[in-house]
Enzyme design. Sequence first.
Site, PDB file in Angstrom:
ATOM      1  CD  GLU A  40      36.347  34.117  39.271  1.00 59.45           C
ATOM      2  OE1 GLU A  40      37.108  35.070  39.493  1.00 59.45           O
ATOM      3  OE2 GLU A  40      36.746  32.927  39.250  1.00 59.45           O
ATOM      4  CG  HIS A  95      35.967  39.401  37.312  1.00 64.00           C
ATOM      5  ND1 HIS A  95      37.150  39.635  37.984  1.00 64.00           N
ATOM      6  CD2 HIS A  95      35.688  38.099  37.505  1.00 64.00           C
ATOM      7  CE1 HIS A  95      37.566  38.517  38.557  1.00 64.00           C
ATOM      8  NE2 HIS A  95      36.697  37.564  38.277  1.00 64.00           N
ATOM      9  CB  CYS A 144      39.360  44.746  41.522  1.00 62.96           C
ATOM     10  SG  CYS A 144      39.046  44.751  39.775  1.00 62.96           S
TER      11      CYS A 144
HETATM   12  O1  SUG Z   1      41.494  37.226  39.314  1.00 63.21           O
HETATM   13  N1  SUG Z   1      44.493  39.039  39.065  1.00 63.21           N
HETATM   14  C1  SUG Z   1      43.108  38.972  39.494  1.00 63.21           C
HETATM   15  C2  SUG Z   1      42.452  40.315  39.327  1.00 63.21           C
HETATM   16  C3  SUG Z   1      41.064  40.339  39.930  1.00 63.21           C
HETATM   17  C4  SUG Z   1      40.335  41.590  39.596  1.00 63.21           C
HETATM   18  N2  SUG Z   1      39.071  41.597  40.188  1.00 63.21           N
HETATM   19  C5  SUG Z   1      37.922  42.125  39.664  1.00 63.21           C
HETATM   20  N3  SUG Z   1      37.838  42.449  38.411  1.00 63.21           N
HETATM   21  N4  SUG Z   1      36.907  42.221  40.419  1.00 63.21           N
HETATM   22  C6  SUG Z   1      42.357  37.891  38.726  1.00 63.21           C
HETATM   23  O2  SUG Z   1      42.603  37.751  37.526  1.00 63.21           O
HETATM   24  C7  SUG Z   1      46.745  38.188  38.800  1.00 63.21           C
HETATM   25  C8  SUG Z   1      47.791  37.456  39.614  1.00 63.21           C
HETATM   26  C9  SUG Z   1      49.079  37.218  38.879  1.00 63.21           C
HETATM   27  O3  SUG Z   1      49.055  37.132  37.653  1.00 63.21           O
HETATM   28  O4  SUG Z   1      50.141  37.105  39.553  1.00 63.21           O
HETATM   29  C10 SUG Z   1      45.350  38.042  39.347  1.00 63.21           C
HETATM   30  O5  SUG Z   1      45.037  37.079  39.995  1.00 63.21           O
END
Ligand code: SUG
Length: 437
Positions: free
Chosen positions: A172, A244, A361
Amino acid sequence: MRELQLDGLVGMTHNYAGLSTGNVASTHHRGAVSHPRAAAIQGIDKMAFVASLGVPQAVMPPHCRPEIDVLRAVGFEGDDAQVLELAHREDPAMLAQASSASAMWTANAATVTPSCDAADGTVHFTPANLVSKFHRAIEPPQTTRLLRAIFPNKSVFTHHDPLPQCEQFADEGAANHTRLSSDLGSVHLYVYGRIARDAKAPAPIHFPARQTREASETIARTHGVRTAMFTQQRPSVIDAGVFHNDVISVGTGSTLLLHEDAFVETPNVLEQLSSILGESFTPLVVTNDMLTVPEAVSTYLFNSQLLETKGGLVLIAPHEAGEHPRARAVLDAWVDGDSPISATHILNLRESMQNGGGPACLRLRVPLSERELNLIAPGVQLDESLADQLRAWVNMWYPEDLHAAELADPALMQSTRDALQTLTDLLKIGPVYPFQM
Ligand code: SUG
């Protein structure tokens, strides 16, 4: 060395489809009406603010969505309009996956090693394979094209392929990686959620562990990282919504902000870091008495952006943390007394936050020498004038609100392509999208 912040520009199809089990905010906002225009403006405002602090800031263009080739690959046939209509009718969840604007969270775009820490003296990039979630697993090819276009010089920037697309190498990106440094040297801390080869190793029960130790080790090895440390995230925090590591810790230079429950062996990790970094290492540990893990998850306190500026360390925290009395108390304590943090700024990133994406993020950190910084594509470097042009571009193209059914509208897809063509002209990069090739 300076740390470039490479932020993902929010895409036009930003929506709430509840796609990320284990990400509490994504699940909670499933089906809500999204506001793509406000989302993009909030992101640009953050970039402009960071640039105003004197920190190098650049823009990563959004991916083209809906990803029509993915819908064709899973068996929807016909012209573009028919493919969208069929997907909408037969599998709206698949249409949502192919339409997600999730590439905005560039902390998950790649893992980066600065040239000063790599055996061959070049800057290394490995785009994350993101295999744990289908809507994210479709990102790597476009991310790869964009990173190569933004960091084009082949003798200075080394671009690796994403790791093999399988769960053993689930990766990730930088969301599970922290580089710390002091006068004594630097160390790369890789945090994994599970060990794929060891079925008996501790792992979360309810929610997926998205990063494997095997993935982190492979990245450190292929990048030629001189000093690497690998540590496991506490499985119970993943089950509490810490999908994460950047939801429970953030660090830069000699400073590490973390929750006491971040790792399986937090005291050991701190001891090892201290032996590498020496006396200047400053861990600021938040105990459960100060803030519980669920509170860390709901406020995204640790997803603040920690930036080195001329005036000292600055923290950019999300509104949700600033509004929460106990998170606010931690923020206030962090700037008090002899703390290395000199100021805190609170920003509104609500549209991204509702999908589980806070300030940290939205950015990929790329530590660069002055010379390397001068070699990145000039058009993506953000200053006030580019920020204004991007705001005007967003206001011209982005819908104010978006309902799930509108993802099937062929007019939205066409307008996404037209908007991206205008954007790449504005940023002077490309061709980078399949429709441009
Ligand atoms: O991968 N949300 C992302 C958020 C990523 C956050 N990144 C870090 N923490 N670095 C994920 O979960 C949600 C999309 C939706 O539900 O429509 C989403 O993909």
